[in-house]
Design a protein around this motif. Structure first.
Motif, PDB file in Angstrom:
ATOM      1  N   LEU A   1       5.651  -8.331 -16.302  1.00 18.73           N
ATOM      2  CA  LEU A   1       5.388  -8.045 -14.889  1.00 18.73           C
ATOM      3  C   LEU A   1       5.340  -9.312 -14.047  1.00 18.73           C
ATOM      4  O   LEU A   1       5.507  -9.256 -12.818  1.00 18.73           O
ATOM      5  CB  LEU A   1       4.057  -7.291 -14.735  1.00 18.73           C
TER       6      LEU A   1
ATOM      7  N   TYR B   1       0.840  -1.196   0.000  1.00 16.07           N
ATOM      8  CA  TYR B   1       0.000   0.000   0.000  1.00 16.07           C
ATOM      9  C   TYR B   1       0.876   1.248   0.000  1.00 16.07           C
ATOM     10  O   TYR B   1       1.875   1.258   0.707  1.00 16.07           O
ATOM     11  CB  TYR B   1      -0.897  -0.009   1.235  1.00 16.07           C
ATOM     12  N   PRO B   2       0.568   2.316  -0.737  1.00 13.96           N
ATOM     13  CA  PRO B   2      -0.644   2.503  -1.544  1.00 13.96           C
ATOM     14  C   PRO B   2      -0.513   2.068  -3.006  1.00 13.96           C
ATOM     15  O   PRO B   2      -1.512   2.087  -3.722  1.00 13.96           O
ATOM     16  CB  PRO B   2      -0.848   4.014  -1.486  1.00 13.96           C
TER      17      PRO B   2
ATOM     18  N   TYR C   1      -3.024  -0.481  -4.332  1.00 14.89           N
ATOM     19  CA  TYR C   1      -4.396   0.048  -4.356  1.00 14.89           C
ATOM     20  C   TYR C   1      -4.558   1.076  -5.472  1.00 14.89           C
ATOM     21  O   TYR C   1      -5.562   1.095  -6.183  1.00 14.89           O
ATOM     22  CB  TYR C   1      -4.703   0.659  -2.996  1.00 14.89           C
ATOM     23  N   ASP C   2      -3.532   1.904  -5.631  1.00 18.21           N
ATOM     24  CA  ASP C   2      -3.603   2.947  -6.661  1.00 18.21           C
ATOM     25  C   ASP C   2      -3.641   2.360  -8.069  1.00 18.21           C
ATOM     26  O   ASP C   2      -4.191   2.969  -8.988  1.00 18.21           O
ATOM     27  CB  ASP C   2      -2.410   3.894  -6.537  1.00 18.21           C
ATOM     28  N   LEU C   3      -3.047   1.184  -8.258  1.00 19.80           N
ATOM     29  CA  LEU C   3      -3.070   0.555  -9.587  1.00 19.80           C
ATOM     30  C   LEU C   3      -4.485   0.121  -9.983  1.00 19.80           C
ATOM     31  O   LEU C   3      -4.766  -0.066 -11.166  1.00 19.80           O
ATOM     32  CB  LEU C   3      -2.145  -0.666  -9.610  1.00 19.80           C
ATOM     33  N   GLY C   4      -5.339  -0.041  -8.985  1.00 18.31           N
ATOM     34  CA  GLY C   4      -6.724  -0.409  -9.302  1.00 18.31           C
ATOM     35  C   GLY C   4      -7.201  -1.659  -8.586  1.00 18.31           C
ATOM     36  O   GLY C   4      -8.380  -2.018  -8.692  1.00 18.31           O
ATOM     37  N   TRP C   5      -6.321  -2.305  -7.864  1.00 18.89           N
ATOM     38  CA  TRP C   5      -6.718  -3.545  -7.185  1.00 18.89           C
ATOM     39  C   TRP C   5      -7.611  -3.254  -5.981  1.00 18.89           C
ATOM     40  O   TRP C   5      -7.345  -2.321  -5.220  1.00 18.89           O
ATOM     41  CB  TRP C   5      -5.472  -4.324  -6.727  1.00 18.89           C
ATOM     42  N   HIS C   6      -8.625  -4.080  -5.802  1.00 13.92           N
ATOM     43  CA  HIS C   6      -9.475  -4.004  -4.608  1.00 13.92           C
ATOM     44  C   HIS C   6      -8.771  -4.822  -3.529  1.00 13.92           C
ATOM     45  O   HIS C   6      -8.873  -6.049  -3.482  1.00 13.92           O
ATOM     46  CB  HIS C   6     -10.860  -4.560  -4.912  1.00 13.92           C
TER      47      HIS C   6
ATOM     48  N   LEU D   1     -11.056  -5.692  -8.548  1.00 18.41           N
ATOM     49  CA  LEU D   1     -10.666  -4.422  -9.147  1.00 18.41           C
ATOM     50  C   LEU D   1     -11.595  -3.330  -8.629  1.00 18.41           C
ATOM     51  O   LEU D   1     -12.803  -3.536  -8.494  1.00 18.41           O
ATOM     52  CB  LEU D   1     -10.800  -4.505 -10.672  1.00 18.41           C
ATOM     53  N   LYS D   2     -11.022  -2.145  -8.411  1.00 19.10           N
ATOM     54  CA  LYS D   2     -11.830  -1.045  -7.876  1.00 19.10           C
ATOM     55  C   LYS D   2     -12.904  -0.570  -8.848  1.00 19.10           C
ATOM     56  O   LYS D   2     -13.901   0.025  -8.434  1.00 19.10           O
ATOM     57  CB  LYS D   2     -10.918   0.123  -7.480  1.00 19.10           C
ATOM     58  N   ILE D   3     -12.708  -0.838 -10.129  1.00 16.32           N
ATOM     59  CA  ILE D   3     -13.722  -0.399 -11.089  1.00 16.32           C
ATOM     60  C   ILE D   3     -15.079  -1.030 -10.786  1.00 16.32           C
ATOM     61  O   ILE D   3     -16.114  -0.494 -11.195  1.00 16.32           O
ATOM     62  CB  ILE D   3     -13.282  -0.722 -12.547  1.00 16.32           C
TER      63      ILE D   3
ATOM     64  N   ALA E   1       4.178  -8.449  -9.703  1.00 17.07           N
ATOM     65  CA  ALA E   1       3.126  -8.333 -10.708  1.00 17.07           C
ATOM     66  C   ALA E   1       2.080  -7.287 -10.337  1.00 17.07           C
ATOM     67  O   ALA E   1       1.538  -6.611 -11.200  1.00 17.07           O
ATOM     68  CB  ALA E   1       2.443  -9.688 -10.922  1.00 17.07           C
ATOM     69  N   ALA E   2       1.822  -7.119  -9.044  1.00 11.03           N
ATOM     70  CA  ALA E   2       0.627  -6.369  -8.642  1.00 11.03           C
ATOM     71  C   ALA E   2       0.917  -5.093  -7.867  1.00 11.03           C
ATOM     72  O   ALA E   2      -0.018  -4.453  -7.387  1.00 11.03           O
ATOM     73  CB  ALA E   2      -0.298  -7.267  -7.822  1.00 11.03           C
TER      74      ALA E   2
ATOM     75  N   ARG F   1       3.984  -1.627  -7.385  1.00 11.53           N
ATOM     76  CA  ARG F   1       5.278  -1.041  -7.761  1.00 11.53           C
ATOM     77  C   ARG F   1       6.163  -0.779  -6.560  1.00 11.53           C
ATOM     78  O   ARG F   1       7.318  -0.416  -6.706  1.00 11.53           O
ATOM     79  CB  ARG F   1       5.054   0.239  -8.550  1.00 11.53           C
TER      80      ARG F   1
ATOM     81  N   GLN G   1      -5.331  -1.455 -16.490  1.00  9.03           N
ATOM     82  CA  GLN G   1      -4.579  -0.496 -15.685  1.00  9.03           C
ATOM     83  C   GLN G   1      -3.853  -1.221 -14.553  1.00  9.03           C
ATOM     84  O   GLN G   1      -2.694  -0.939 -14.250  1.00  9.03           O
ATOM     85  CB  GLN G   1      -5.501   0.570 -15.112  1.00  9.03           C
TER      86      GLN G   1
ATOM     87  N   ASP H   1      -9.088   2.101 -13.030  1.00 13.09           N
ATOM     88  CA  ASP H   1      -9.168   1.075 -11.978  1.00 13.09           C
ATOM     89  C   ASP H   1      -9.688  -0.262 -12.486  1.00 13.09           C
ATOM     90  O   ASP H   1     -10.217  -1.074 -11.721  1.00 13.09           O
ATOM     91  CB  ASP H   1     -10.024   1.549 -10.788  1.00 13.09           C
TER      92      ASP H   1
END
Lengths: 488, 488
Positions: free
Chosen positions: B192, A186-187, A190-195, A234-236, A281-282, A284, B280, B276
Motif C-alpha cells: 500500500l 472522504y469517505p 474515514y471508513d478505513l478507520g482513520w481519525h 484511529l477511530k478505535i 496508503a491511507a 481507496r 484495518q 477502526d
C-alpha cells in the motif's frame, strides 16, 4: 521516470528470485507508473505542487471579508474550548508525561499557568481544545479544522514573531488545505478507520506554520512530505483519552514538519498523490479536484461550524427548540405537564438513555438534554456534570419527556410540543438547528460559549480581554497576544 | 456488542438523513461486529491482549542463548550504524531544527558531543542509525528491527536506570513484537505504500520502553494503542532524508507512548486488531496467527541479519566472491586481465551503472562494487565515497569487468570468474552471500564493520570500549554505559 519503472519491476523479480520479497528495500522503491493498491489512477495534475504554490501565494488582503471573519470566529471558538478543557485528566496526564523532557518555556499552556517549549505546548494545547468534543466542525468531512492548526500556529507565534494578519492568513490557509485534502479522500479514508481530524490536520498545521516561517514553495513541499509521513489517529480510540491526543500530536507533527523543512530536510515532491504516497496508503478513493479546483475563489474554511451545545449534533434540534420555548414563554419546569419530541429515529438510537447516572451519560440521553435545556436555558459543559444530571428539578422534568420517532423527519429537524399544567400547548418546529451551516451561531453566541467555558480557569476581566484579542486578530501587531490572554 | 452495532447502523442512517455523513463523529464510533474495509474477519483471538501479556511476562533468563546472543549482535551492529551516520546532513539538519526546543541534556547523541532530552535524542539517533541504509534487516518483512527500538530504549536508559539484562530483554521483546506485527500485515501493508520499518517499529519501541518502565499489562495495552495511532513512514520518501526520519520519529513516538501509558493515558483495548483499528486502516490482509502463535518458543528476532556491504543486497554475492578470491590469491588489480560475473538479471537492472560519477552512484554500479572489493578488500561506506569511485586503480579495473545475466541464477547466488594477466583463471560460486540468514556475518565481521563505521567519529580506544560494552550487555549494571561509550 522510465528508469524508475525498471527498478520497480526488477525489485519484484528479485523478490521472487531470492524468496525474500523486499530484500532490496532501498533500491526498489522509486515511484512506478501504476498504482496497484489504489482505486484511482495517478492524477493528471501535480496536487502537492499546486497546493504548496497556493500556500506560498495566499494573502489575507485578497480574501473575502466573510472568510476572514470566519477565521476570527474559528479562533475565538477554539480558544474557549482550549481554556475550557485545560483541567481535564487527558491534559494533566499528558503534561505529567512530557514535562521531564520539555525545553525552554516558550509557549503558554492555555487556561493554565505552565509554559513549555513550543513543540510540547502544541501537543498539550491540542489535547486541551479537543477533549470536550466541543470544537469546530467541517461537516462535509467531520474534520475539526482548528484542532491541529491552531495549537501549532499559536505555539509558533510565541516562539517567533507573527503579526496578526499573517497569523489569520495562515490559519485560513491551514484550514483550507486540510479540509480540501479531507474532501479528496472522504469517505473512504474515514471508513478505513482513520481519525480524519488528526490525519488531515497535520497538513494544515504544517502549511500554516510553514507559511509563517516564510518557507519557499520547495520547502513547503517538504513540509507536506513530512506531514504525509506522520498521520495521527484511529477511530478505535474514540471514547478514550487518545482521541484528543490525535489533534494535539498532529499539531506537534505539523510544526516539526515545517521546522525541518526550513532546515532543508528533503522529501519526495508528490507526497500526497504519488505512488507509495499518503493517499495511496491511507485511502481507496482520491478526488483530487477537491484539492486543486477553485483555489483562492472557493473557501472550505468559510463552511466551518461551531457547536452551541456540548453534546452530539443529533440532539441539537431538540435542545434548540427547548431553549427557544423556555425563553419566549418564561417556562418553569414545575409548570410543565408533558414534553413530546418528534424526531428522526437516530435520536433514540444514539441518545436514548432513559435514566442517565453521570454527566457523560447525560450527553447520551435526549431526555436529559431537553430537561436540562428547559431548566437551565443552556446545554453547555456545566449542564453535563454529574450534579446536573442528578438535579431534582431536572430528573423530575426528565420523567415527563417522551420521544416519538419518525423516519420522515430529517435528523437536523424536529418538532417539540410542551403541554403546560395550565392546559396551554406550545410547539416549535426546527428546520435547521442553531450551529448548522444554514443557521450559524451568532458572534454573540460564540462569545457566550467562550465565557462559559473559560470562567472556571480565568478571571472575568481576563476572559473579556481574550474575547477582544481574538476579534482584533487582524490588527494585532503580535499574534502571541492571543496566547498570553489565555494564561491562568 | 449488540448495542454498538445499533449505534453504527444508526450513524450511517444519520448520515443519509442529514446529508452529512458523520455529524455524530463522537457518538457513532464504537466498534461494530463487521469489518467492511478489511479482507479478513475480526480475529477470534485478542491479539493486542496476547501480545501485551507476553510483553509483561518475557524474561531474559528464559530465552535461548542463541536468541540472547543475536540480541547482542543486533545492538553492536546498530551502534556502529548510529555512530557512522552521525555526521550526515539528515542528522545535522534535524538537530538544527529541534535544538531550540530541546529539554535537559539527558541522553547522548551517538558519535557526537551533544546531549538532548531523551525524546529528541531518540529521534536524532534514529535518523543517524538508518541514514546509511546499513542497519539490520528482518528479511521476511524488510523491517529494520533495531531502527526504532534501539534509539528509544537507549535514550530511556540514560533517563532512567535500566540494568543490562533488562535492556537486552526489552530489545529482544521490541524486535519480536514489531517483526510479528509486520508478518501479520505483510505484504499488503508494504504494498500500500507504508514504510514498514517506521509503521511497525513504533510498536517495538513502545513495548520495549514500556517493559523497562515496569508498565502493567493494561498500561502496555495503552502503549500499543498510542503506538497504533502514530504510524510513521511512506515508501515515497525513499531516496530522501525523510526515509531515515521514519525510524527516528517512530522511536520517539514509541517512547512517548510508553511514557503516556505510564501516566494512565487511556486507549482502546484492541488497537491492533479491532474495528477502526490499526490493521484495518493500514492493511488489507491480517495474518493474526503470526503475532500470537508460539510466542516464547519461536523467535523472529533470531532471524535478524546484518549487511556486510554498504550497498543493495543484490550486489552482495558478487562482492562476497570478489573479496574471497582477492584474499585467497592475494590479487592485485594490475594483475587482472578480465572479470566476468554471471548473475541474476536483477543485478544489472538495479545496479547497472557503467560509469558511476559519485559515491552514491557507486552503490548502483555492480562494476564499481566488484572493482572496489578487489582493490580495497571491502565494500563499506568508505568504498562508496566520491574519491573511491574516482580512484584510478578502481576505474581501471572497473573497465575490465563484464556482467552476464542469467535468469536461472538466483538473486542471492552468482559465479565470478577472474582471468589473470599471467593466464590463470580463478572462479568462485556463491550459494548464499555472507550476511544472509544461511551464512550470517561472524561476530568478528560485525566488530570490523563497527570499527570501520566508527573510526571517523571516535578514537580507536573508545571504539574498542564500545565493542566490549555491547558484548557485555548481559552483565552491565547500567545499560546507559553503551550510550556513554559512543560519545564523541
Amino acid at each position: 521516470m522510465k528508469r524508475r519503472q525498471v527498478l520497480k519491476g526488477a525489485g519484484m523479480l528479485a523478490a521472487a528470485a531470492v524468496g525474500v520479497r523486499a530484500a532490496s528495500e532501498t533500491e526498489a522503491t522509486a515511484p512506478a507508473a501504476t498504482v496497484p493498491a489504489a482505486s484511482s489512477p495517478s492524477p493528471p495534475i501535480p496536487v502537492t505542487q499546486r497546493l504548496t504554490q497556493y500556500a506560498a501565494s495566499i494573502n489575507l488582503a485578497d480574501l473575502p471579508p466573510a472568510v476572514r471573519h470566519q477565521g476570527a470566529r474559528t479562533l475565538l471558538n477554539w480558544m474557549g474550548c482550549a481554556v475550557g478543557g485545560s483541567r481535564q485528566d487527558a491534559v494533566t496526564h499528558a503534561l505529567a508525561a512530557v514535562k521531564p523532557f520539555a525545553g525552554p518555556p516558550q509557549a503558554q499552556l492555555l487556561g493554565r499557568r505552565e509554559r513549555l517549549d513550543a513543540l510540547h505546548a502544541a501537543l498539550i494545547n491540542g489535547i486541551s481544545a479537543h477533549v470536550l468534543d466541543y470544537d469546530d466542525t467541517h461537516l462535509k468531512t467531520v474534520i475539526h479544522p482548528a484542532a491541529s492548526v491552531m495549537p501549532a500556529l499559536l505555539a509558533l507565534s510565541e516562539h517567533r514573531h507573527i503579526a496578526g494578519p499573517d497569523f489569520l492568513n495562515a490559519l485560513i490557509l491551514g484550514v483550507e488545505a486540510e479540509c480540501r485534502i479531507g474532501n479528496a479522500v472522504y469517505p473512504s479514508h474515514y471508513d478505513l478507520g482513520w481519525h480524519i481530524t488528526g490525519t488531515c490536520g497535520v497538513f494544515g498545521a504544517a502549511l500554516a506554520c510553514g507559511r509563517c516561517l516564510g518557507l519557499s514553495t520547495e520547502q513547503l513541499t517538504w513540509a507536506v512530505g513530512l506531514a504525509a509521513s506522520q498521520p495521527v489517529g484511529l477511530k478505535i480510540q474514540f471514547g478514550t483519552m487518545t482521541k484528543s491526543f490525535h489533534p494535539g500530536r498532529a499539531a506537534q507533527n505539523g510544526l516539526l514538519a515545517a521546522l525541518l523543512a526550513q532546515q532543508g530536510f528533503t522529501t519526495a515532491q508528490a507526497s500526497l498523490e504519488g505512488m507509495d504516497g499518503w493517499a495511496q496508503a491511507a485511502s481507496r478513493e482520491h478526488h483530487w479536484a477537491e484539492v486543486t479546483d477553485a483555489l483562492g475563489s472557493r473557501f472550505e474554511s468559510a463552511l466551518n461550524t461551531y457547536k452551541p451545545f456540548a453534546c452530539g449534533i443529533v440532539t441539537h434540534p431538540a435542545i434548540d427548540a427547548a431553549i427557544q420555548l423556555r425563553n419566549e414563554f418564561k417556562l418553569q419546569p414545575e409548570g410543565i405537564a408533558h414534553v413530546t419530541l418528534r424526531a428522526n429515529p437516530l435520536v433514540l438510537s444514539l441518545t436514548g438513555k432513559r435514566s442517565p447516572q453521570s454527566g457523560l451519560d447525560g450527553k447520551f440521553s435526549i431526555y436529559h438534554c431537553i430537561a436540562a435545556a428547559i431548566v437551565f436555558g443552556a446545554a453547555r459543559e456545566r449542564q453535563f456534570t454529574d450534579a446536573a444530571v442528578r438535579d431534582p428539578r431536572v430528573t423530575a422534568l426528565r420523567s415527563r419527556v417522551e420521544v416519538q420517532t419518525d423516519a420522515h423527519v430529517a435528523a437536523e429537524q424536529c418538532d417539540l410540543d410542551v403541554e403546560l399544567t395550565d392546559g396551554r400547548r406550545l410547539t416549535r418546529h426546527i428546520e435547521h438547528a442553531v450551529g448548522s451551516v444554514q443557521n450559524p451561531m451568532s458572534d454573540a453566541d460564540l462569545e457566550a460559549k467562550l465565557r462559559d467555558l473559560a470562567s472556571d480557569a480565568l478571571p472575568v476581566a481576563r476572559v473579556s480581554t481574550l474575547i477582544d484579542t481574538c476579534w482584533r486578530i487582524e490588527s494585532l501587531n503580535d499574534a502571541a497576544a492571543v496566547a498570553r490572554a489565555a494564561a491562568a
